[in-house]
Design a protein around this motif. Sequence first.
Motif, short mmCIF file in Angstrom:
data_model
loop_
_atom_site.label_atom_id
_atom_site.label_comp_id
_atom_site.label_asym_id
_atom_site.label_seq_id
_atom_site.Cartn_x
_atom_site.Cartn_y
_atom_site.Cartn_z
N ILE A 101 0.84 -1.18 0.00
CA ILE A 101 0.00 0.00 0.00
C ILE A 101 0.89 1.24 0.00
CG2 ILE A 101 -0.10 0.10 2.52
CD1 ILE A 101 -2.99 1.08 2.30
N ASN A 102 0.37 2.32 -0.58
CA ASN A 102 1.09 3.59 -0.53
C ASN A 102 0.65 4.32 0.73
OD1 ASN A 102 2.28 6.07 -0.84
ND2 ASN A 102 1.46 6.48 -2.88
N TYR A 103 1.47 4.24 1.76
CA TYR A 103 1.16 4.87 3.04
C TYR A 103 2.27 5.85 3.41
CZ TYR A 103 -2.18 4.56 6.94
OH TYR A 103 -3.19 4.81 7.85
N TYR A 104 2.80 6.50 2.39
CA TYR A 104 3.89 7.46 2.55
C TYR A 104 3.41 8.65 3.39
CZ TYR A 104 7.88 10.35 1.24
OH TYR A 104 9.01 11.14 1.29
N PRO A 105 4.28 9.19 4.27
CA PRO A 105 5.72 8.94 4.43
C PRO A 105 6.06 7.82 5.40
CG PRO A 105 5.09 10.74 5.85
CD PRO A 105 3.83 10.35 5.10
N ASN A 106 5.05 7.16 5.98
CA ASN A 106 5.33 6.11 6.96
C ASN A 106 6.00 4.90 6.32
OD1 ASN A 106 3.95 7.72 8.86
ND2 ASN A 106 1.99 6.81 8.28
N TYR A 107 5.38 4.38 5.27
CA TYR A 107 5.92 3.26 4.49
C TYR A 107 5.14 3.22 3.20
CZ TYR A 107 1.92 1.17 6.98
OH TYR A 107 0.68 0.94 7.53
N PHE B 67 -4.49 8.00 0.29
CA PHE B 67 -4.70 9.27 0.99
C PHE B 67 -5.33 10.31 0.08
CE2 PHE B 67 -1.00 7.72 3.62
CZ PHE B 67 -1.71 7.60 4.79
N GLN B 68 -4.81 10.44 -1.12
CA GLN B 68 -5.29 11.49 -2.00
C GLN B 68 -6.76 11.30 -2.37
OE1 GLN B 68 -2.63 12.25 -5.28
NE2 GLN B 68 -0.84 12.50 -3.97
N GLY B 69 -7.14 10.04 -2.62
CA GLY B 69 -8.54 9.77 -2.92
C GLY B 69 -9.44 10.12 -1.75
N LEU B 70 -8.99 9.83 -0.54
CA LEU B 70 -9.74 10.13 0.66
C LEU B 70 -9.86 11.64 0.87
CD1 LEU B 70 -11.17 8.63 2.93
CD2 LEU B 70 -9.02 8.57 4.19
N LEU B 71 -8.76 12.33 0.66
CA LEU B 71 -8.73 13.78 0.84
C LEU B 71 -9.63 14.49 -0.18
CD1 LEU B 71 -4.91 14.01 1.45
CD2 LEU B 71 -6.66 14.54 3.16
N LYS B 72 -9.65 13.98 -1.38
CA LYS B 72 -10.50 14.59 -2.41
C LYS B 72 -11.98 14.43 -2.06
CE LYS B 72 -7.22 14.04 -6.24
NZ LYS B 72 -6.90 13.29 -7.49
N GLN B 73 -12.34 13.30 -1.44
CA GLN B 73 -13.72 13.10 -1.01
C GLN B 73 -14.12 14.11 0.07
OE1 GLN B 73 -15.18 9.09 -0.26
NE2 GLN B 73 -13.48 8.22 -1.44
N ARG C 168 -1.38 14.75 5.79
CA ARG C 168 -0.77 16.07 5.56
C ARG C 168 0.09 16.06 4.30
NH1 ARG C 168 0.82 16.90 11.95
NH2 ARG C 168 -1.08 18.03 12.57
N HIS C 169 0.84 14.97 4.12
CA HIS C 169 1.66 14.87 2.91
C HIS C 169 0.77 14.81 1.67
CE1 HIS C 169 4.86 13.68 0.18
NE2 HIS C 169 4.07 12.70 -0.24
N GLY C 170 -0.27 13.98 1.75
CA GLY C 170 -1.17 13.85 0.60
C GLY C 170 -1.83 15.17 0.24
N ALA C 171 -2.24 15.93 1.25
CA ALA C 171 -2.88 17.23 1.01
C ALA C 171 -1.91 18.19 0.31
CB ALA C 171 -3.36 17.83 2.32
N SER C 172 -0.63 18.12 0.70
CA SER C 172 0.36 19.01 0.09
C SER C 172 0.59 18.65 -1.38
CB SER C 172 1.68 18.94 0.86
OG SER C 172 2.33 17.70 0.65
N GLN C 173 0.35 17.39 -1.73
CA GLN C 173 0.59 16.94 -3.10
C GLN C 173 -0.52 17.32 -4.06
OE1 GLN C 173 3.65 15.12 -4.05
NE2 GLN C 173 4.03 16.21 -2.14
N GLY D 216 -2.56 20.22 -3.58
CA GLY D 216 -2.93 21.62 -3.41
C GLY D 216 -3.96 21.88 -2.34
N LEU D 217 -4.06 20.98 -1.34
CA LEU D 217 -5.06 21.15 -0.29
C LEU D 217 -4.45 21.38 1.09
CD1 LEU D 217 -7.66 18.44 -1.39
CD2 LEU D 217 -7.86 20.92 -1.64
N ALA D 218 -3.14 21.62 1.13
CA ALA D 218 -2.48 21.89 2.41
C ALA D 218 -3.07 23.15 3.02
CB ALA D 218 -0.97 22.07 2.20
N GLY D 219 -3.46 23.06 4.30
CA GLY D 219 -4.07 24.21 4.98
C GLY D 219 -5.57 24.26 4.82
N LYS D 220 -6.10 23.64 3.78
CA LYS D 220 -7.54 23.60 3.56
C LYS D 220 -8.17 22.39 4.25
CE LYS D 220 -7.17 25.95 -0.92
NZ LYS D 220 -7.41 25.84 -2.38
#
Length: 267
Positions: A21-27, A179-185, A202-207, A209-213
Amino acid sequence: MLGLFVSTSFSKTYVVGVENINYYPNYTTINGKYAASAGKEILDAFAKDAGITFKYKPYPVARLFTTFLKKKSKLDFKFPDHEYWKGPDKKSFCKKLGYQPSESAVGSAGEPGTGINQKCIKFSQYAFQYIDGVMVKKENLGKGQGALKKLGTIRGFTAWDYIGGIKSGKIKIKEANDFQGLLKQISKNRIDGGYMSISGGRHGASQIGLAGKLVYDPALPATKSGYKLSSHKHKDIIEKFYKFLVEKKDMLDEIRKKYKVYNIYKK
């Protein structure tokens, strides 16, 4: 007479079961290969220090547990792991091997009531900390648990902090692959919040354009814990890893800071 001497050294290779799974930055696993992340860099540093080699074998989350919990498992270690994860399955596995569970048993980091006999499955201290909590739109910060009617999770993970509301039907679950799919929802108001690793969120949001939002709501229930290395075959190496985590703390803290998983909560 000229004598020719050839010196060859061999390091023992161990197989570490990891999550596909892509669980970056953890693993993270990318295209079937365990890739650069906090988990991999710390494990690689330990292997180098110990003079051994780690070979990483990715599995789907559920299959990783079943593959690991076999007496003749092809896996030497599992990462990440924790006594609480699939606790009943681990206790059942250990019982088959002749180890009786004890509800008074504590985890390797002092967690109470794990019931896992450390003589059966040995767990390390935390390689690094994590928070599994809920990220919401910034304007919804602080609205409380009652505002979570639809909660998103990463596929294969359980929002244990909300299991009561899920079972009662008060909270509906919607899954995403990453993460990104979840954040977009969350951003599109399809769900009220997303339960996930906060460092990953937090990393996914920064990727995208949703950091801070999209932000972590610390007022909502969350799990604050850490990722461990485990084995029921090589308890001596788990002991070495424990010492490595203590003795090389300064070096490891640099890795943790690099991936933004350093001391993310205070005990």
